[in-house]
Design a protein around this motif. Structure first.
Motif, mmCIF file in Angstrom:
data_model
loop_
_atom_site.group_PDB
_atom_site.id
_atom_site.type_symbol
_atom_site.label_atom_id
_atom_site.label_comp_id
_atom_site.label_asym_id
_atom_site.label_seq_id
_atom_site.Cartn_x
_atom_site.Cartn_y
_atom_site.Cartn_z
ATOM 1 N N PRO A 15 0.719 -1.298 0.053
ATOM 2 C CA PRO A 15 -0.084 -0.119 -0.225
ATOM 3 C C PRO A 15 0.775 1.312 -0.051
ATOM 4 O O PRO A 15 1.812 1.363 0.693
ATOM 5 N N GLY A 16 0.569 2.286 -0.786
ATOM 6 C CA GLY A 16 1.201 3.213 -1.037
ATOM 7 C C GLY A 16 2.425 3.299 -1.994
ATOM 8 O O GLY A 16 3.045 4.380 -2.247
ATOM 9 N N SER A 60 -4.453 1.578 -2.413
ATOM 10 C CA SER A 60 -5.265 0.222 -2.343
ATOM 11 C C SER A 60 -4.508 -0.915 -2.541
ATOM 12 O O SER A 60 -5.158 -2.177 -2.496
ATOM 13 N N ALA A 61 -3.341 -0.933 -2.591
ATOM 14 C CA ALA A 61 -2.591 -2.381 -2.633
ATOM 15 C C ALA A 61 -2.449 -3.033 -3.862
ATOM 16 O O ALA A 61 -1.927 -4.174 -3.936
ATOM 17 N N TYR A 62 -2.871 -2.474 -5.087
ATOM 18 C CA TYR A 62 -2.754 -3.397 -6.254
ATOM 19 C C TYR A 62 -2.778 -2.241 -7.327
ATOM 20 O O TYR A 62 -3.374 -1.138 -7.102
ATOM 21 N N ILE A 63 -2.455 -2.509 -8.562
ATOM 22 C CA ILE A 63 -2.903 -1.960 -9.936
ATOM 23 C C ILE A 63 -3.480 -2.702 -10.992
ATOM 24 O O ILE A 63 -3.182 -4.039 -11.007
ATOM 25 N N LEU A 64 -4.136 -2.114 -11.819
ATOM 26 C CA LEU A 64 -4.358 -2.873 -13.138
ATOM 27 C C LEU A 64 -3.708 -2.352 -14.111
ATOM 28 O O LEU A 64 -3.905 -0.778 -14.432
ATOM 29 N N PHE A 65 -2.907 -3.199 -14.950
ATOM 30 C CA PHE A 65 -2.435 -2.576 -16.184
ATOM 31 C C PHE A 65 -3.150 -3.174 -17.458
ATOM 32 O O PHE A 65 -3.178 -4.138 -17.461
ATOM 33 N N THR A 101 -4.674 -4.560 2.684
ATOM 34 C CA THR A 101 -5.320 -3.206 3.302
ATOM 35 C C THR A 101 -6.041 -3.740 4.240
ATOM 36 O O THR A 101 -6.389 -5.131 4.588
ATOM 37 N N ASN A 102 -6.364 -2.801 5.253
ATOM 38 C CA ASN A 102 -7.310 -3.361 6.364
ATOM 39 C C ASN A 102 -8.763 -3.674 5.855
ATOM 40 O O ASN A 102 -9.198 -4.723 6.456
ATOM 41 N N GLU A 103 -9.001 -3.151 4.865
ATOM 42 C CA GLU A 103 -10.362 -3.577 4.427
ATOM 43 C C GLU A 103 -10.146 -5.224 3.622
ATOM 44 O O GLU A 103 -11.176 -5.829 3.794
ATOM 45 N N GLY A 104 -8.919 -5.223 3.168
ATOM 46 C CA GLY A 104 -8.595 -6.444 2.623
ATOM 47 C C GLY A 104 -8.709 -7.639 3.634
ATOM 48 O O GLY A 104 -9.155 -8.961 3.592
ATOM 49 N N GLY A 107 -17.253 -8.074 -0.717
ATOM 50 C CA GLY A 107 -17.983 -9.124 -0.836
ATOM 51 C C GLY A 107 -18.700 -9.333 -2.041
ATOM 52 O O GLY A 107 -19.293 -10.379 -2.449
ATOM 53 N N THR A 108 -18.956 -8.282 -2.814
ATOM 54 C CA THR A 108 -19.646 -8.598 -4.238
ATOM 55 C C THR A 108 -18.700 -8.278 -5.260
ATOM 56 O O THR A 108 -19.220 -8.122 -6.322
ATOM 57 N N GLN A 109 -17.445 -8.031 -5.136
ATOM 58 C CA GLN A 109 -16.517 -7.607 -6.144
ATOM 59 C C GLN A 109 -15.224 -8.694 -6.226
ATOM 60 O O GLN A 109 -14.749 -8.603 -5.138
ATOM 61 N N ALA A 110 -14.866 -8.977 -7.337
ATOM 62 C CA ALA A 110 -13.720 -9.754 -7.493
ATOM 63 C C ALA A 110 -13.081 -9.855 -8.820
ATOM 64 O O ALA A 110 -13.626 -9.697 -9.542
ATOM 65 N N TYR A 111 -11.781 -10.391 -8.482
ATOM 66 C CA TYR A 111 -11.008 -10.437 -9.919
ATOM 67 C C TYR A 111 -10.586 -11.986 -9.958
ATOM 68 O O TYR A 111 -10.265 -12.509 -9.095
ATOM 69 N N LEU A 112 -10.706 -12.405 -11.208
ATOM 70 C CA LEU A 112 -10.487 -13.881 -11.559
ATOM 71 C C LEU A 112 -9.280 -13.855 -12.584
ATOM 72 O O LEU A 112 -9.318 -13.014 -13.504
#
Length: 350
Positions: free
Chosen positions: A10-11, A39-44, A109-112, A151-156
Motif C-alpha cells: 500500500p502506498g 489500494s495495494a494493487y494496480i491494473l495494467f 489493506t485493512n479492508e482486505g 464481498g460482491t466484487q472480485a477479479y479472476l
C-alpha cells in the motif's frame, strides 16, 4: 486477456505502475495503469487484445521490484450475489481453462484483511465446484487467482506457476523467533527465501562460512547468520545482543560500517544501514571490486519521490562499475513484505 492485476505494498501503486509500464514497453507491449492510492494493487491495461497473456509468458517475474504478485485477468466481476457467489465465479473461471491450483486472496489493506474470513469459507465450495467442472489438471502450469475486493466484487485470473510468486498475494509469511534480538531479523530471512532457491541453501548459506554484518546492532541480521552456523564480524558502534555474543560465533567490531574493511575476504556481506541510496551503492561497489565478499544482501532506503527511478539508477551504476571491473553480475531488487520505505538488493558476481 488485456488486463494485468499486480499486488503491491500500500502506498507504492505509482512505483508499481511505472515499473510494469517500463518492463512491458521493453517488450513492445504498451498500455496504461489504473491506480488508486493505498489500494495495494494496480491494473495494467494493454492495447493488445491478448497483451496480458503475452506478458506473463514473456516477462520474467523476478525482474519486478515493487510488484509482489501478478496474474492476467479480465474485467472486475461485480454485483456478486451474496447467496450464491460460486455460480458466476465458476462461469468466469471456465473461461481460463485448466489450472493446477487455486489461490483465493485479498489485497494487503485493512479492508482486505476483513475479507479473510470470507476467503477461508469460500475456498472449499469453490474448489469443489471447479473439480466438478474438471478445471483442475496436474499437467497444467497455471495457477488460478481469485481476489476479493469486497464481498460482491472480485477479479479472476491466471499466472504461470513457474513465473510468479509461490506465496498468496506474494507475501512470505514468517514467524518472529523469540530468540531474535529484533523484528529486522525477518527481513534477511525473507530475502533468502526470495533470492536463493531452497535447494541452494546448504551450499550458499552453509555452516562454517564467514560473514560481515554492517550496521549490525542489536543483531537481528547477525542472528540469522549465526543460526545458519556462520561466523560473523558484526560492525556497529552500538551494543550487540548479549545472547548472540555468548554463541562464540560473533566478533563485535566497534566501527563505522562505511569505513570498515575486512582483513580477509568473506563469503557474505549483509547491510541494513540507514543512509542515502547513493552512499550505500558506492560501498557495495567497493566491497565487490576489492573482492571482500562473494555475495551480498543490502537495503536501500528510498526517497519520497522518484523511488522506482532511484532504484534503477543504483542498479545500473552497480552493474556498470562491476562489469568494467571484469565481473559477470547477477543482481536483483525487491520490496519485500518486511521492508517499508526501502527495497532489498541481492548481488552475486562470477
Amino acid at each position: 486477456m488485456n488486463h494485468l492485476f499486480l499486488h503491491c505494498r500500500p502506498g507504492f501503486e505509482k512505483e508499481c505502475a511505472a515499473e510494469i509500464t517500463d518492463l512491458a514497453g521493453e517488450l513492445g507491449i504498451y498500455g496504461y495503469s489504473k491506480t488508486k492510492e493505498s489500494s495495494a494493487y494496480i491494473l495494467f491495461v494493454t492495447h493488445e487484445p491478448d497483451g496480458a497473456s503475452q506478458l506473463i509468458k514473456m516477462l520474467r517475474f523476478r525482474k519486478f521490484i515493487f510488484a509482489r504478485q501478478w496474474f492476467a485477468c479480465a474485467e472486475m466481476i461485480s454485483d456478486l450475489p451474496v447467496a450464491d457467489r460460486v455460480t458466476p465465479l465458476l462461469a468466469g473461471a471456465q473461461g481460463f481453462g485448466e489450472v493446477r491450483e487455486l489461490v483465493i486472496e485479498t489485497v494487503d489493506t485493512n479492508e482486505g484483511k476483513e475479507l479473510s474470513g470470507l476467503c477461508k469459507k469460500f475456498t472449499a465450495p469453490f474448489e469443489k465446484a471447479m473439480r466438478a467442472a474438471s478445471l483442475f489438471s496436474a499437467k497444467s502450469n497455471m495457477r488460478m487467482h481469485l481476489v476479493f475486493i469486497s464481498g460482491t466484487q472480485a477479479y479472476l485470473g491466471v499466472s504461470p506457476v513457474n513465473n510468479s510468486s509461490p506465496w498468496p498475494m506474494g507475501i512470505t509469511r514468517l514467524r518472529l523467533p523469540k530468540e531474535a534480538p529484533s523484528r529486522a531479523t525477518l527481513k534477511l530471512e525473507e530475502a533468502w527465501h526470495h533470492f536463493i532457491a531452497a535447494e541452494d541453501w546448504d551450499e550458499r548459506l552453509g555452516a562454517g562460512m564467514r560473514a560481515v554484518d554492517l550496521g549490525a546492532a542489536p543483531g537481528g541480521w547477525t542472528w540469522q547468520l549465526v543460526r545458519r552456523g556462520m561466523f560473523v564480524e558484526a560492525v556497529d558502534n552500538g551494543p550487540m545482543d548479549k545472547n548472540l555474543m555468548e554463541t562464540g560465533q560473533v566478533t563485535h567490531m566497534l566501527s563505522d560500517g562505511f569505513l570498515y574493511e575486512p582483513k580477509k575476504p568473506v563469503d557474505w556481506l549483509v547491510c541494513d544501514i540507514v543512509d542515502k541510496p547513493a552512499r550505500v551503492t558506492s560501498m557495495i561497489i567497493k566491497w565487490f571490486t576489492k573482492k571482500y565478499c562473494r555475495e551480498a544482501v543490502f537495503n536501500l532506503k528510498l526517497p519520497m519521490k522518484q523511488r522506482y527511478m532511484e532504484v534503477k539508477k543504483c542498479e545500473e551504476r552497480i552493474v556498470s562499475e562491476l562489469e568494467k571491473a571484469g565481473f559477470r553480475v547477477d543482481i536483483q531488487f525487491k520490496q519485500l513484505y518486511h521492508d517499508r520505505e526501502e527495497v532489498t538488493g541481492h548481488l552475486r558476481v562470477f
